[in-house]
Design a protein around this motif. Structure first.
Motif, PDB file in Angstrom:
ATOM      1  N   THR A 181       0.828  -1.202   0.000  1.00  0.00           N
ATOM      2  CA  THR A 181       0.000   0.000   0.000  1.00  0.00           C
ATOM      3  C   THR A 181       0.866   1.257   0.000  1.00  0.00           C
ATOM      4  O   THR A 181       0.604   2.209  -0.747  1.00  0.00           O
TER       5      THR A 181
ATOM      6  N   LEU B 116      -3.719   5.505  -1.012  1.00  0.00           N
ATOM      7  CA  LEU B 116      -3.558   4.848   0.273  1.00  0.00           C
ATOM      8  C   LEU B 116      -4.876   4.255   0.765  1.00  0.00           C
ATOM      9  O   LEU B 116      -4.895   3.152   1.338  1.00  0.00           O
ATOM     10  N   LYS B 117      -5.970   4.941   0.539  1.00  0.00           N
ATOM     11  CA  LYS B 117      -7.251   4.487   1.083  1.00  0.00           C
ATOM     12  C   LYS B 117      -8.095   3.694   0.085  1.00  0.00           C
ATOM     13  O   LYS B 117      -9.135   3.156   0.459  1.00  0.00           O
TER      14      LYS B 117
ATOM     15  N   ILE C 276      -3.834  -2.937   2.053  1.00  0.00           N
ATOM     16  CA  ILE C 276      -4.451  -2.881   3.378  1.00  0.00           C
ATOM     17  C   ILE C 276      -5.956  -3.127   3.296  1.00  0.00           C
ATOM     18  O   ILE C 276      -6.522  -3.880   4.102  1.00  0.00           O
TER      19      ILE C 276
ATOM     20  N   GLN D 195      -3.364   2.177   8.986  1.00  0.00           N
ATOM     21  CA  GLN D 195      -3.692   3.082   7.873  1.00  0.00           C
ATOM     22  C   GLN D 195      -3.945   4.505   8.371  1.00  0.00           C
ATOM     23  O   GLN D 195      -3.514   5.478   7.746  1.00  0.00           O
TER      24      GLN D 195
ATOM     25  N   THR E 233      -1.701   7.843   7.379  1.00  0.00           N
ATOM     26  CA  THR E 233      -2.376   9.028   6.849  1.00  0.00           C
ATOM     27  C   THR E 233      -2.037  10.270   7.662  1.00  0.00           C
ATOM     28  O   THR E 233      -1.729  11.320   7.101  1.00  0.00           O
TER      29      THR E 233
END
Length: 574
Positions: free
Chosen positions: A375, A513-514, A530, A553, A557
């Motif tokens: 990720t 990332l998300k 993730i 996560q 962030t």
């Protein structure tokens, strides 16, 4: 020599392609391929009677007929429509009210609330869904606490209404973001004119301020409606156990809940969803076409005067603080706290259930650690590649004489109408349709390609306005000293928009990332991220590991946003 005898007419027909034209054509072709990559396979599979890799497949519309004949199709449509409408109404209601309170009133703690209201935008819906499950689910901490006081179950998120409330709270920051800019940019002269004739603050708010926010409200409402339609996490987490199907969960279960997925039926449903989303985007464009009539800020505009709340000042503060605590702090804080416990319940003392086992399990298995590193790598490298491509697209579309520059700009924003679910399905089909691309399969590079396509409009929206602010005299000055288009762009234009490129990189990093919806269809052993690992934990009922991975996560962030603001000077999301 033979070359000396070359006819003049043949020499005239010789075409010289300078490097600027070559780069422009390369950028246009790359963008076209990237955007059409997930769409064409879905459209093709939808009109085939067999899987597209089957040599015996033929054209047919039976997939659409079977879709409409599906027994639960009517319920799926009704559930999806109700969920999307409820989510949009709640999100817009909270977003507009909070934007007015923070942006236009003398509310105490405006800076604190302005920061807190935006934080859910940095996190995936999957993390937020698990946070709501941890605190407000049937066995959630707050649910059990209130049940102990009242003697009955206070609410249920395992309904379409419950899902809509959770999704509305998750999407409220987006509505707030659109509206806060509109509240701060309003022309104070109109409101001052109303005050001179005795209009009360409430009347000014309802007859002047809110009507001027209409473009932002409309834009946010349609965006939230579209996001609700394509949302997977909250309907899957809360609707899945009771088999409450929405469009996205129906597609998910058709792909992963069957021994042999019905590719034709899935493609037909995806096409229907794509047509709906594109239609909503077109509607948004038409509604916003005449937004110039709402323009009130000119060259002499001043800062709007804040409304005095009077005796309601601290009441509004208390209500907004309660919302932030209940919908943001408890949701995220409870999820983090759950990661350090065996079980999180008001029925057991916290110090008796504290543990680091959830994090130890993540470190003990390479597959879990690999999902974290994958990720980070995708976000770091993919955002850099995406920013480079977006910079090229922006300068070709805005600072060149390329013949198809306007079409290139439209192409760059087209993925906004392609839900992540459809992007994942389309690229999954493309792997079977284009065998030469097989080397991408089972690698993180396939996810990088998918993510860049998905978020082209996001990055382009950060870079294009910066280019529009640069005068064309800079280009002309460079040309007068012999610099070609590429030298001018590389030496003058790109350095001047470096802050916008930093913002673009930060936005892409956070979205990469998300992101998890697109990856659901594309990951394989070795390319886990993730989000997909959290889904696997959730399927296995391992809520502690889900919370630990979600907390990781959140930590990544928070660290990145802090560094982006301090080092790059990026002011992410307002």
């Amino acid at each position: 020599m033979a070359t000396d005898a070359l006819p003049a007419s043949a020499a005239a027909r010789t075409v010289r392609v300078d490097r600027g034209t070559a780069i422009q054509v390369f950028v246009a072709v790359t963008t076209l391929a990237l955007v059409l990559f997930p769409i064409l396979p879905v459209l093709y599979q939808a009109v085939l009677d067999k899987p597209l890799y089957d040599a015996g497949a033929s054209l047919s519309l039976t997939n659409f007929t079977r879709l409409f004949d599906t027994p639960q199709f009517g319920d799926i449509v009704i559930n999806t429509a109700y969920f999307a409408v409820l989510t949009t109404v709640i999100a817009q209601g909270i977003g507009v009210v909070t934007a007015v309170l923070v942006g236009r009133t003398d509310l105490p703690g405006r800076a604190f609330f302005g920061e807190m209201l935006l934080w859910p935008l940095f996190l995936s819906h999957l993390v937020i869904a698990f946070g709501w499950f941890t605190m407000y689910g049937p066995s959630g901490y707050v649910t059990l606490f209130v049940s102990g006081l009242t003697g009955s179950e206070p609410w249920s998120l395992y309904t379409v209404t419950g899902m809509g409330i959770a999704a509305g709270a998750a999407q409220a920051p987006l509505a707030y973001l659109y509206c806060i800019v509109a509240t701060r940019n309003a022309d104070p002269n109109l409101e001052d004119a109303a005050r001179t004739v005795g209009a009360s603050p409430l009347r000014i708010l309802t007859t002047i301020t809110l009507p001027l926010m209409r473009p932002a409200i409309i834009f946010g409402a349609i965006m939230n409606f579209v996001i609700a339609i394509e949302m997977l996490s909250i309907p899957l987490v809360f609707g899945g156990p009771l088999q409450i199907e929405l469009f996205t969960t129906y597609l998910y279960h058709e792909v992963f809940g069957q021994a042999t997925p019905d590719y034709g039926l899935v493609a037909a449903a995806a096409v229907g969803m794509l047509v709906l989303v594109i239609g909503l985007m077109v509607l948004q464009g038409r509604l916003m076409r005449n937004n110039q009539r709402f323009v009130t800020v000119g060259g002499k505009a001043a800062r709007p005067r804040r409304f005095a709340l009077g005796r309601w000042r601290w009441v509004a503060f208390g209500v907004l603080l309660a919302y932030v605590v209940l919908a943001i702090v408890l949701v995220l804080g409870g999820l983090i706290l759950r990661s350090f416990t065996v079980i999180l319940s008001p029925l057991m003392p916290l110090w008796d259930v504290l543990t680091f086992d959830n994090y130890k399990m993540l470190g003990a298995y390479p597959v879990y650690m690999r999902s974290i590193w994958n990720t980070i790598a995708i976000a770091t490298i993919g955002a850099a590649i995406g920013t480079g491509l977006i910079a090229l697209i922006a300068i070709v579309a805005n600072r060149s004489e390329f013949r198809w520059r306007r079409q290139l700009e439209h192409l760059a924003v087209l993925p906004r109408a392609i839900p992540g679910f459809i992007a994942g399905i389309g690229i999954f089909y493309a792997m079977g349709l284009f065998p030469p691309l097989g080397w991408l399969r089972n690698t993180i590079w396939l996810l990088v390609v998918a993510y860049i396509m998905r978020y082209l409009p996001t990055g382009y929206g950060a870079v294009s306005p910066a280019l529009a602010q640069l005068g064309s005299d800079l280009d002309r000055s460079a040309r007068t000293v012999g610099a070609d288009w590429w030298r001018t762009s590389r030496s003058i234009v790109l350095p001047l928009i470096m802050p916008a490129l930093f913002s673009c990189y930060a936005l892409l990093f956070i979205h990469f990332l998300k992101e998890y919806v697109t990856a659901v269809f594309l990951y394989a052993p070795g390319s886990e991220v993730i989000g997909t690992t959290m889904l696997q934990f959730w399927k296995n009922g391992d809520n502690g590991a889900v919370s630990a991975l979600a907390s990781v996560q959140i930590l990544i962030t928070v660290v990145f946003v802090g560094l982006a603001r301090k080092i790059l000077g990026v002011k992410i999301y307002g």
